[in-house]
Design a protein around this motif. Structure first.
Motif, mmCIF file in Angstrom:
data_model
loop_
_atom_site.group_PDB
_atom_site.id
_atom_site.type_symbol
_atom_site.label_atom_id
_atom_site.label_comp_id
_atom_site.label_asym_id
_atom_site.label_seq_id
_atom_site.Cartn_x
_atom_site.Cartn_y
_atom_site.Cartn_z
ATOM 1 N N ALA A 1 0.899 -1.319 0.023
ATOM 2 C CA ALA A 1 -0.194 0.023 0.334
ATOM 3 C C ALA A 1 0.941 1.209 -0.005
ATOM 4 C CB ALA A 1 -0.772 0.068 1.418
ATOM 5 N N GLN A 2 1.808 1.282 0.813
ATOM 6 C CA GLN A 2 2.804 2.389 0.780
ATOM 7 C C GLN A 2 3.539 2.576 -0.489
ATOM 8 O OE1 GLN A 2 5.394 0.943 4.190
ATOM 9 N NE2 GLN A 2 4.089 2.334 5.579
ATOM 10 N N ARG A 3 3.972 1.566 -1.299
ATOM 11 C CA ARG A 3 4.766 1.581 -2.603
ATOM 12 C C ARG A 3 3.521 2.168 -3.457
ATOM 13 N NH1 ARG A 3 6.033 -3.584 -3.007
ATOM 14 N NH2 ARG A 3 7.813 -3.260 -1.916
ATOM 15 N N GLU A 4 2.359 1.779 -3.561
ATOM 16 C CA GLU A 4 1.298 2.061 -4.383
ATOM 17 C C GLU A 4 1.164 3.539 -4.176
ATOM 18 O OE1 GLU A 4 -0.963 2.351 -7.508
ATOM 19 O OE2 GLU A 4 0.186 0.675 -6.891
ATOM 20 N N ARG A 5 1.112 4.167 -2.927
ATOM 21 C CA ARG A 5 0.885 5.581 -2.867
ATOM 22 C C ARG A 5 2.086 6.143 -3.281
ATOM 23 N NH1 ARG A 5 0.179 5.403 2.683
ATOM 24 N NH2 ARG A 5 2.351 6.270 2.882
ATOM 25 N N LEU A 6 3.225 5.970 -3.228
ATOM 26 C CA LEU A 6 4.185 6.380 -3.457
ATOM 27 C C LEU A 6 4.427 6.479 -5.029
ATOM 28 C CD1 LEU A 6 7.083 5.232 -1.073
ATOM 29 C CD2 LEU A 6 6.035 7.578 -1.312
ATOM 30 N N LYS A 7 3.984 5.408 -5.641
ATOM 31 C CA LYS A 7 3.729 5.183 -6.967
ATOM 32 C C LYS A 7 2.899 6.266 -7.649
ATOM 33 C CE LYS A 7 2.444 2.124 -11.095
ATOM 34 N NZ LYS A 7 1.820 0.756 -11.340
ATOM 35 N N GLN A 8 1.619 6.582 -6.837
ATOM 36 C CA GLN A 8 0.739 7.652 -7.534
ATOM 37 C C GLN A 8 1.296 8.751 -7.208
ATOM 38 O OE1 GLN A 8 -1.753 6.721 -9.284
ATOM 39 N NE2 GLN A 8 -1.319 4.761 -8.656
ATOM 40 N N LYS A 9 1.928 9.282 -6.328
ATOM 41 C CA LYS A 9 2.878 10.553 -6.098
ATOM 42 C C LYS A 9 3.702 10.709 -7.404
ATOM 43 C CE LYS A 9 2.634 11.917 -1.356
ATOM 44 N NZ LYS A 9 3.412 12.310 -0.225
ATOM 45 N N ASN B 1 17.141 22.311 -13.393
ATOM 46 C CA ASN B 1 16.723 21.571 -12.095
ATOM 47 C C ASN B 1 15.425 20.607 -12.382
ATOM 48 O OD1 ASN B 1 16.660 20.690 -9.509
ATOM 49 N ND2 ASN B 1 15.145 22.412 -8.863
ATOM 50 N N MET B 2 14.442 21.017 -13.147
ATOM 51 C CA MET B 2 13.232 20.378 -13.578
ATOM 52 C C MET B 2 13.505 19.123 -14.252
ATOM 53 S SD MET B 2 10.219 23.321 -13.966
ATOM 54 C CE MET B 2 9.797 22.617 -15.178
ATOM 55 N N ASP B 3 14.635 19.161 -15.272
ATOM 56 C CA ASP B 3 14.978 18.228 -16.066
ATOM 57 C C ASP B 3 15.554 17.013 -15.244
ATOM 58 O OD1 ASP B 3 14.056 19.433 -18.272
ATOM 59 O OD2 ASP B 3 15.999 20.106 -19.103
ATOM 60 N N GLY B 4 16.130 17.432 -14.149
ATOM 61 C CA GLY B 4 17.105 16.609 -13.501
ATOM 62 C C GLY B 4 16.003 15.717 -12.691
ATOM 63 N N VAL B 5 15.073 16.427 -11.956
ATOM 64 C CA VAL B 5 13.889 15.705 -11.222
ATOM 65 C C VAL B 5 13.334 15.063 -11.950
ATOM 66 C CG1 VAL B 5 11.732 16.396 -9.836
ATOM 67 C CG2 VAL B 5 13.905 17.777 -9.554
ATOM 68 N N LEU B 6 12.676 15.511 -13.269
ATOM 69 C CA LEU B 6 12.132 14.539 -14.144
ATOM 70 C C LEU B 6 13.131 13.053 -14.519
ATOM 71 C CD1 LEU B 6 9.612 13.972 -15.857
ATOM 72 C CD2 LEU B 6 10.737 15.325 -17.927
ATOM 73 N N GLN B 7 14.241 13.118 -14.775
ATOM 74 C CA GLN B 7 14.811 12.025 -15.028
ATOM 75 C C GLN B 7 15.004 11.108 -13.768
ATOM 76 O OE1 GLN B 7 18.605 13.539 -16.075
ATOM 77 N NE2 GLN B 7 18.188 14.187 -18.032
ATOM 78 N N ARG B 8 15.056 11.646 -12.624
ATOM 79 C CA ARG B 8 14.960 10.868 -11.391
ATOM 80 C C ARG B 8 13.637 10.218 -11.115
ATOM 81 N NH1 ARG B 8 17.468 14.542 -6.774
ATOM 82 N NH2 ARG B 8 17.321 12.669 -5.645
ATOM 83 N N VAL B 9 12.476 11.042 -11.620
ATOM 84 C CA VAL B 9 11.223 10.490 -11.403
ATOM 85 C C VAL B 9 10.959 9.302 -12.323
ATOM 86 C CG1 VAL B 9 8.783 11.079 -11.821
ATOM 87 C CG2 VAL B 9 10.087 12.331 -10.481
ATOM 88 N N VAL B 10 11.395 9.475 -13.530
ATOM 89 C CA VAL B 10 11.146 8.358 -14.593
ATOM 90 C C VAL B 10 11.978 7.099 -14.187
ATOM 91 C CG1 VAL B 10 12.005 7.620 -16.986
ATOM 92 C CG2 VAL B 10 10.794 9.990 -16.434
ATOM 93 N N LYS B 11 13.173 7.426 -13.623
ATOM 94 C CA LYS B 11 14.100 6.122 -13.134
ATOM 95 C C LYS B 11 13.258 5.545 -11.847
ATOM 96 C CE LYS B 11 18.525 5.386 -10.986
ATOM 97 N NZ LYS B 11 19.813 6.138 -10.494
ATOM 98 N N ALA B 12 12.811 6.360 -11.111
ATOM 99 C CA ALA B 12 12.159 5.650 -9.962
ATOM 100 C C ALA B 12 10.822 4.921 -10.199
ATOM 101 C CB ALA B 12 11.600 6.869 -8.830
ATOM 102 N N LEU B 13 10.133 5.574 -11.290
ATOM 103 C CA LEU B 13 8.881 4.720 -11.857
ATOM 104 C C LEU B 13 9.347 3.374 -12.571
ATOM 105 C CD1 LEU B 13 6.785 7.795 -13.324
ATOM 106 C CD2 LEU B 13 5.894 6.206 -11.813
ATOM 107 N N GLY B 14 10.569 3.461 -13.183
ATOM 108 C CA GLY B 14 11.054 2.228 -13.648
ATOM 109 C C GLY B 14 11.509 1.256 -12.680
ATOM 110 N N LYS B 15 11.897 1.704 -11.492
ATOM 111 C CA LYS B 15 12.204 0.846 -10.426
ATOM 112 C C LYS B 15 11.162 0.297 -9.919
ATOM 113 C CE LYS B 15 16.037 0.888 -7.104
ATOM 114 N NZ LYS B 15 16.812 1.788 -6.292
ATOM 115 N N VAL B 16 9.967 1.057 -9.832
ATOM 116 C CA VAL B 16 8.588 0.510 -9.233
ATOM 117 C C VAL B 16 8.226 -0.628 -9.949
ATOM 118 C CG1 VAL B 16 6.451 0.896 -8.500
ATOM 119 C CG2 VAL B 16 8.348 2.473 -7.949
#
Length: 130
Positions: free
Chosen positions: A4-12, A61-76
């Motif tokens: 449930a925590q993982r899913e909530r973070l995925k939605q964020k 900065n926004m580009d860097g955050v977007l890259q990290r978000v995409v990486k995190a979504l791939g990890k999920v």
């Protein structure tokens, strides 16, 4: 981390991804578009250049955050069991840190080591010059 925590973070992460991809890069128009044009307020040009530098930094900065978000979504998606683990030491990242920045890659200790100044102190003592 529970499912449930993982899913909530995925939605964020998905919401953040949508927000970042929906924003157009900031652009500040230059004051002088013609090299021959002179005049106007002497403070106008430096102020405009500063605003351009700020906009450019914000876009990077926004580009860097977007890259990290995409990486995190791939990890999920690809390896959900390792999502929320520090990429340096492998310890679990505290949930509060993950809630604040669901794309975070390192625990506080490892992030502190990465952000620490490189090399020794740059300031010298008066006795160093005698």
């Amino acid at each position: 981390m529970t499912e449930a925590q993982r899913e909530r973070l995925k939605q964020k992460l998905l919401a953040l991804h949508g927000e970042l991809t929906g924003k157009a890069p900031m652009r500040i128009e230059p004051n002088r578009t013609d090299e021959a044009r002179v005049g106007g307020d002497e403070d106008e040009q430096p102020l405009n250049e500063m605003m351009q530098a700020i906009a450019s930094s914000r876009n990077r900065n926004m580009d860097g955050v977007l890259q990290r978000v995409v990486k995190a979504l791939g990890k999920v998606r690809d390896d959900p069991d390792s999502f929320g683990e520090c990429e340096e030491c492998g310890d679990e990242i505290p949930l509060g840190r993950m809630e604040a920045m669901p794309y975070v890659e390192f625990c506080v200790a490892c992030q502190g080591q990465k952000d620490a100044p490189k090399g020794g102190p740059t300031r010298r003592k008066l006795t160093d010059y005698t």
